[in-house]
Design a protein around this motif. Structure first.
Motif, PDB file in Angstrom:
ATOM      1  N   ALA A  72       0.821  -1.203   0.000  1.00  0.00           N
ATOM      2  CA  ALA A  72       0.000   0.000   0.000  1.00  0.00           C
ATOM      3  C   ALA A  72       0.857   1.254   0.000  1.00  0.00           C
ATOM      4  O   ALA A  72       1.979   1.253   0.521  1.00  0.00           O
ATOM      5  N   LYS A  73       0.295   2.306  -0.556  1.00  0.00           N
ATOM      6  CA  LYS A  73       0.947   3.612  -0.641  1.00  0.00           C
ATOM      7  C   LYS A  73       0.300   4.538   0.385  1.00  0.00           C
ATOM      8  O   LYS A  73      -0.926   4.614   0.505  1.00  0.00           O
ATOM      9  N   THR A  74       1.128   5.294   1.104  1.00  0.00           N
ATOM     10  CA  THR A  74       0.568   6.228   2.074  1.00  0.00           C
ATOM     11  C   THR A  74      -0.020   7.443   1.377  1.00  0.00           C
ATOM     12  O   THR A  74       0.342   7.789   0.251  1.00  0.00           O
ATOM     13  N   GLN A  75      -0.953   8.093   2.078  1.00  0.00           N
ATOM     14  CA  GLN A  75      -1.473   9.372   1.576  1.00  0.00           C
ATOM     15  C   GLN A  75      -0.415  10.446   1.746  1.00  0.00           C
ATOM     16  O   GLN A  75      -0.220  11.301   0.877  1.00  0.00           O
ATOM     17  N   THR A  76       0.267  10.414   2.882  1.00  0.00           N
ATOM     18  CA  THR A  76       1.332  11.342   3.181  1.00  0.00           C
ATOM     19  C   THR A  76       2.134  10.783   4.344  1.00  0.00           C
ATOM     20  O   THR A  76       1.609   9.988   5.137  1.00  0.00           O
ATOM     21  N   GLY A  77       3.397  11.160   4.451  1.00  0.00           N
ATOM     22  CA  GLY A  77       4.222  10.705   5.555  1.00  0.00           C
ATOM     23  C   GLY A  77       4.516   9.218   5.454  1.00  0.00           C
ATOM     24  O   GLY A  77       4.468   8.616   4.377  1.00  0.00           O
ATOM     25  N   TRP A  78       4.798   8.627   6.622  1.00  0.00           N
ATOM     26  CA  TRP A  78       5.067   7.187   6.668  1.00  0.00           C
ATOM     27  C   TRP A  78       4.865   6.727   8.112  1.00  0.00           C
ATOM     28  O   TRP A  78       4.689   7.518   9.018  1.00  0.00           O
ATOM     29  N   GLY A  79       4.880   5.402   8.307  1.00  0.00           N
ATOM     30  CA  GLY A  79       4.799   4.860   9.652  1.00  0.00           C
ATOM     31  C   GLY A  79       3.390   4.639  10.171  1.00  0.00           C
ATOM     32  O   GLY A  79       3.202   4.271  11.321  1.00  0.00           O
ATOM     33  N   GLN A  80       2.395   4.833   9.320  1.00  0.00           N
ATOM     34  CA  GLN A  80       1.028   4.624   9.762  1.00  0.00           C
ATOM     35  C   GLN A  80       0.763   3.139   9.971  1.00  0.00           C
ATOM     36  O   GLN A  80       1.038   2.331   9.105  1.00  0.00           O
ATOM     37  N   ARG A  81       0.203   2.804  11.122  1.00  0.00           N
ATOM     38  CA  ARG A  81      -0.137   1.406  11.412  1.00  0.00           C
ATOM     39  C   ARG A  81      -1.562   1.074  10.999  1.00  0.00           C
ATOM     40  O   ARG A  81      -1.908  -0.100  10.862  1.00  0.00           O
ATOM     41  N   GLY A  82      -2.376   2.054  10.805  1.00  0.00           N
ATOM     42  CA  GLY A  82      -3.758   1.833  10.409  1.00  0.00           C
ATOM     43  C   GLY A  82      -3.932   1.942   8.910  1.00  0.00           C
ATOM     44  O   GLY A  82      -3.276   2.735   8.252  1.00  0.00           O
ATOM     45  N   SER A  83      -4.835   1.128   8.383  1.00  0.00           N
ATOM     46  CA  SER A  83      -5.044   1.111   6.942  1.00  0.00           C
ATOM     47  C   SER A  83      -5.602   2.423   6.408  1.00  0.00           C
ATOM     48  O   SER A  83      -5.448   2.731   5.232  1.00  0.00           O
ATOM     49  N   VAL A  84      -6.208   3.240   7.275  1.00  0.00           N
ATOM     50  CA  VAL A  84      -6.780   4.495   6.800  1.00  0.00           C
ATOM     51  C   VAL A  84      -5.709   5.458   6.324  1.00  0.00           C
ATOM     52  O   VAL A  84      -5.995   6.415   5.613  1.00  0.00           O
ATOM     53  N   GLY A  85      -4.467   5.236   6.702  1.00  0.00           N
ATOM     54  CA  GLY A  85      -3.377   6.105   6.286  1.00  0.00           C
ATOM     55  C   GLY A  85      -2.874   5.835   4.882  1.00  0.00           C
ATOM     56  O   GLY A  85      -1.967   6.525   4.413  1.00  0.00           O
ATOM     57  N   TYR A  86      -3.464   4.859   4.221  1.00  0.00           N
ATOM     58  CA  TYR A  86      -3.013   4.436   2.899  1.00  0.00           C
ATOM     59  C   TYR A  86      -4.143   4.621   1.889  1.00  0.00           C
ATOM     60  O   TYR A  86      -5.290   4.278   2.169  1.00  0.00           O
ATOM     61  N   ASP A  87      -3.805   5.154   0.720  1.00  0.00           N
ATOM     62  CA  ASP A  87      -4.864   5.479  -0.233  1.00  0.00           C
ATOM     63  C   ASP A  87      -4.848   4.627  -1.496  1.00  0.00           C
ATOM     64  O   ASP A  87      -5.756   4.741  -2.317  1.00  0.00           O
ATOM     65  N   ARG A  88      -3.857   3.801  -1.669  1.00  0.00           N
ATOM     66  CA  ARG A  88      -3.809   2.899  -2.817  1.00  0.00           C
ATOM     67  C   ARG A  88      -3.275   1.552  -2.346  1.00  0.00           C
ATOM     68  O   ARG A  88      -2.337   1.481  -1.563  1.00  0.00           O
TER      69      ARG A  88
END
Length: 123
Positions: free
Chosen positions: A96-112
């Motif tokens: 998955a690709k992040t929307q912005t930044g990095w290190g998100q553990r939740g899937s909501v932080g990823y947009d593709r």
């Protein structure tokens, strides 16, 4: 934007696998990326995250020390090296690709998301 995960398969406990995620349609080196997995009947689970440069990574305790995330920005590709695999690692793995930044553990932080690749570990 396209993410194509590959490299899954059927292995025995203790074996290794390397997953790949080929990216296209966006400037790969501008975005953090991540790997998630989902086993049947379970929620999607964070596996690893990597910063846009590859210099920073993050793992949950369940895979820390066994899995290594990496990326090759020249090839627009991300990898997940999985060692000492356990039956509990059996799942479909998604990149998955992040929307912005990095290190998100939740899937909501990823947009593709990629389509997933099956990893099955037998005991």
């Amino acid at each position: 934007v396209q993410l194509q995960a590959s490299g899954g398969g059927l292995v025995q406990a203790g074996d290794s696998l390397r997953l790949s995620c080929a990216a296209s349609g966006f400037v790969f080196s501008d975005y953090g990326m991540g790997w998630f997995r989902q086993a049947p009947g379970k929620a999607r689970e964070f596996v690893a995250s990597i910063s846009w440069s590859g210099g920073s990574t993050l793992y949950p305790d369940s895979v820390k020390g066994r899995f290594t995330i990496s990326r090759d920005n020249a090839k627009n590709t991300m990898y997940l090296q999985m060692n000492s695999l356990k039956p509990g690692d059996t799942a479909v793995y998604f990149c998955a690709k992040t929307q912005t930044g990095w290190g998100q553990r939740g899937s909501v932080g990823y947009d593709r998301w990629g389509q997933g690749t099956q990893v099955t570990v037998s005991s």
